[in-house]
Design an enzyme around this catalytic site. Structure first.
Site, PDB file in Angstrom:
ATOM      1  NE  ARG A   1      13.010  -4.433  -5.635  1.00 16.72           N
ATOM      2  CZ  ARG A   1      12.627  -3.316  -4.867  1.00 16.72           C
ATOM      3  NH1 ARG A   1      12.993  -3.174  -3.694  1.00 16.72           N
ATOM      4  NH2 ARG A   1      11.916  -2.540  -5.601  1.00 16.72           N
TER       5      ARG A   1
ATOM      6  CG  HIS B   1      10.024  -6.148  -1.667  1.00 12.46           C
ATOM      7  ND1 HIS B   1      11.152  -6.513  -1.171  1.00 12.46           N
ATOM      8  CD2 HIS B   1       8.915  -6.396  -0.885  1.00 12.46           C
ATOM      9  CE1 HIS B   1      10.876  -7.062  -0.131  1.00 12.46           C
ATOM     10  NE2 HIS B   1       9.369  -6.987   0.324  1.00 12.46           N
TER      11      HIS B   1
ATOM     12  CE1 TYR C   1      10.889   1.357  -4.738  1.00 14.55           C
ATOM     13  CE2 TYR C   1       8.411   0.860  -4.134  1.00 14.55           C
ATOM     14  CZ  TYR C   1       9.734   0.600  -4.443  1.00 14.55           C
ATOM     15  OH  TYR C   1       9.791  -0.976  -4.646  1.00 14.55           O
TER      16      TYR C   1
END
Lengths: 362, 327
Positions: A257, A261, A270
């Site tokens: 990815r 998200h 993160y």
């Protein structure tokens, strides 16, 4: 007997088209030049649509949605072998696959902007609604497959979900039912490495997710999800098995990815850019383009023209969407039931009278 | 012609008749085939229809609920049996998110013509996790219908209507009523969903009840009649849609209302009916609406404590006396 328990935590990854665009001809699916070009156009269109929709979201024109940058080969490869009689159960990141299946881009824009005209699949397109609850759509997809078997139809259902869904009980129950009842379905786990901010290593103790399918008695394969040819090869085999009454397959498509998200996400919280960097080299479009150029299936000029045409198609869809995006507030009571019950008729009457007095103002 | 049969046999007749009528109908659940159903509701159905239409499943409520929804979306008519509605809680996402909202969320494209059915309420010393009355919690969700028969004839007629309905229908049966015998017509009939039935008439108080508590209400009404208090007893039969017209007509006549509900009192079916009665019959009421619910605790395991916690005729009698104190 040896008392040492058996452990399986990884299986090899099927790759046909490597990062340099070289093809392993022993494994390549038999595709015509025309099919290869269609796959390429679909992947480019997916990327153009994704980046335009992201811009529209940032400008306030779209609701929250899940971008799929870098996952185009998984998206398109999984639906390539499906016929119109086969069914596809998308996840919320599957709009590239939905375009391939026959959804117009203006309808997908309506959907992600929240207009209910966006939601029903177009006439003749056997696609299920996706679910925002992770993995919730997988069981109904297996239900469709079991229904096909009961109706003696020789079609299949391909259901798409992410690595995050592998942790859901419902998905594991779906595997078990499909295996026990030999349901004609193809499970495509689009392993993009992240469940929002939780990396795969915090979701699974095994390197591969496909090993789980084996435990259910489901033939399972791990595929380079950025390799369109491997995806087509694996999903074609799986769809043929399903249609022939040999039961389900699990395909773990290993991808990444590269983007968010959803548009509500900020990955800088993160993960570091250096995690993402290697995946630029593994870009599914880049390697496919290298291959098509080298084999003179598409020239570099033709690729540029395709990019321009796809951009143009996306802009035309945006224009149509802007014409169509009109809220009809009186419709919020529709489709709760097939026939509106008395209490809902009463509530709708109250709602309409308030609208007449106050409009949509709070 | 009517004959006397058990509640469970009435349920089975509903399913078998509909399965003969429509080949899209099938039954799926735990123990429904080989074992004839954990409560023998599906006795003989495997022999009659074969394993393709009477389907035993693994112990996987989420699994078979979700499968049924998918099968319904592609044109079949599943009946999903929960051994107990208590176990439906593990499949809440399928039962409450997918079944009742699919039509709405697909812009009218995908209906889910499914029946979920099984035992609801205390079965007699089954413990607190196994004695759920799901009606108050589940009836909150738009898009579903809910039926809760109290007598064999309604069990059959309502379940047949449910199987033919295009929307998802939750059929709540009481394990304690399965052996109850009652007159059931032999000829074909359907009981419409959304219509209450007046089981007893009287001018002094309206008692509204659903499912097993209808019997407590009738027992209470018989007892109260001895001291001159005559009650309308309304068997609600459907919770969604709710037949408020029948309830309101009765309350306008009696000017008093007691609701008997086998779920917990907070935000319950009784609360909802109480609120609606007070909205539509405010000027007709001589007293506030009285609610008789379970006590607000998990179901105890000891038989005497469980009985004390559940609604029963004695509690209904007290509530009616309180609601009609001015008579």
């Amino acid at each position: 007997m040896d008392t040492k328990p058996v452990q399986l935590d990884n299986i090899d990854v099927l790759q046909v088209l490597n990062e340099e665009g070289m093809v392993d001809t022993t494994k390549a699916p038999p595709l015509t030049h025309d099919q290869l070009r269609r796959l390429y156009v679909a992947m480019v269109l997916t990327r153009k649509f994704d980046s335009r929709m992201l811009a529209m979201q940032r400008q306030g024109e779209m609701g929250t949605f899940a971008p799929n940058l870098g996952q185009e080969a998984t998206q398109i490869g999984q639906v390539f072998p499906l016929t119109a009689d086969d069914w596809f159960a998308p996840s919320y990141r599957s709009f590239g696959a939905q375009i391939w299946r026959g959804w117009s881009m203006e309808q997908l824009l309506l959907l992600w902007a929240g207009y209910h005209e966006g939601f029903p699949p177009p006439e003749g397109v056997n696609d299920l609604p996706f679910s925002i609850v992770i993995g919730s759509h997988v069981l109904p997809a297996v239900g469709v497959a079991m229904g096909m078997a009961q109706k003696k139809q020789q079609h299949c259902v391909t259901v798409n979900f992410g690595d995050g869904a592998m942790s859901q009980g419902a998905v594991n129950e779906a595997f078990n039912f499909a295996a026990v009842y030999k349901a004609p379905c193809v499970f495509v786990c689009e392993n993009n490495g992240w469940a929002i901010s939780t990396p795969l290593q915090r979701q699974a103790a095994t390197e591969s997710l496909a090993v789980r399918g084996i435990g259910f008695g489901i033939p399972s394969i791990r595929v380079d999800g950025n390799d369109i040819l491997a995806m087509v090869a694996a999903t074609t085999t799986a769809a043929e098995r399903a249609r022939a009454g040999q039961g389900p397959s699990l395909i773990e498509a290993v991808t990444y990815r590269m983007s968010l998200h959803t548009t509500a996400d900020d990955p800088t919280v993160y993960r570091q850019e250096e995690h993402v960097d290697p995946w630029h080299q593994r870009c599914p479009l880049l390697r496919f383009e290298r291959y098509l150029n080298r084999e003179s299936i598409l020239t570099e000029d033709e690729c540029r023209r395709i990019a321009d045409e796809c951009e143009q198609r996306v802009l035309e869809a945006r224009a149509k969407f802007r014409e169509m995006a009109k809220a009809r507030p009186e419709e919020i009571f529709d489709f709760v039931y097939h026939t509106m019950p008395p209490e809902l008729i009463e509530q709708k009457k109250d709602y309409l009278s308030r609208l007449a007095r106050k409009g949509l103002n709070p | 012609m009517a004959r006397e049969i058990e509640f469970r046999d009435a349920l089975r007749e509903a399913m078998t008749e509909e399965m003969h009528r429509d080949e899209r109908v099938f039954l799926m659940g735990e123990e429904v085939a080989q074992y004839n159903g954990a409560y023998k509701v599906s006795r003989g159905m495997l022999e009659e229809f074969g394993a393709e239409r009477i389907i035993d499943t693994p112990i996987s409520e989420t699994g078979f609920s979700g499968l049924g929804i998918g099968a319904a979306m592609m044109g079949l008519r599943p009946i999903i049996e929960f051994m107990s509605w208590s176990f439906s809680l593990v499949s809440a996402d399928q039962v409450l998110n997918n079944a009742p909202k699919m039509l709405y969320m697909s812009g009218g494209q995908f209906g889910v013509p499914i029946v979920f059915r099984g035992n609801d309420g205390a079965g007699g010393q089954l413990g607190s996790t196994h004695s759920w009355c799901v009606e108050s919690m589940f009836a909150n969700v738009p898009g579903l219908k809910m039926i809760i028969p109290a007598f064999p004839d309604d069990a059959k007629g309502l379940l047949k209507s449910a199987i033919r309905d295009d929307d998802p229908v939750f059929c709540l049966e009481s394990e304690r009523l399965l052996s109850l015998k009652g007159e059931v017509p032999e000829e074909e009939y359907l009981t419409p969903i959304g219509e209450a039935r007046v089981r007893r008439t009287g001018n002094d108080c309206t008692i509204v009840a659903f499912g097993r508590p209808v019997h407590f209400a009738l027992e209470a009404a018989t007892e109260l009649a001895k001291s001159g208090i005559e009650c309308d007893v309304i068997d609600g039969r459907s919770i969604r849609p709710l037949d408020m017209d029948t309830i309101a007509t009765s309350v306008r006549k009696t000017n008093a209302c007691v609701v008997v509900d086998q779920s917990w009192p907070f935000a319950s079916i009784a609360s909802e009916i109480s609120a609606q009665v007070q909205e539509c019959c405010f000027d007709d009421l001589d007293n506030h609406v009285h609610r008789v619910n379970n006590d607000d605790v998990p179901a105890p395991y000891a038989t005497n404590l469980e009985q004390a916690m559940l609604p029963h005729a004695g509690k209904v009698i007290e509530a009616v006396r309180s609601a009609t104190y001015n008579l």
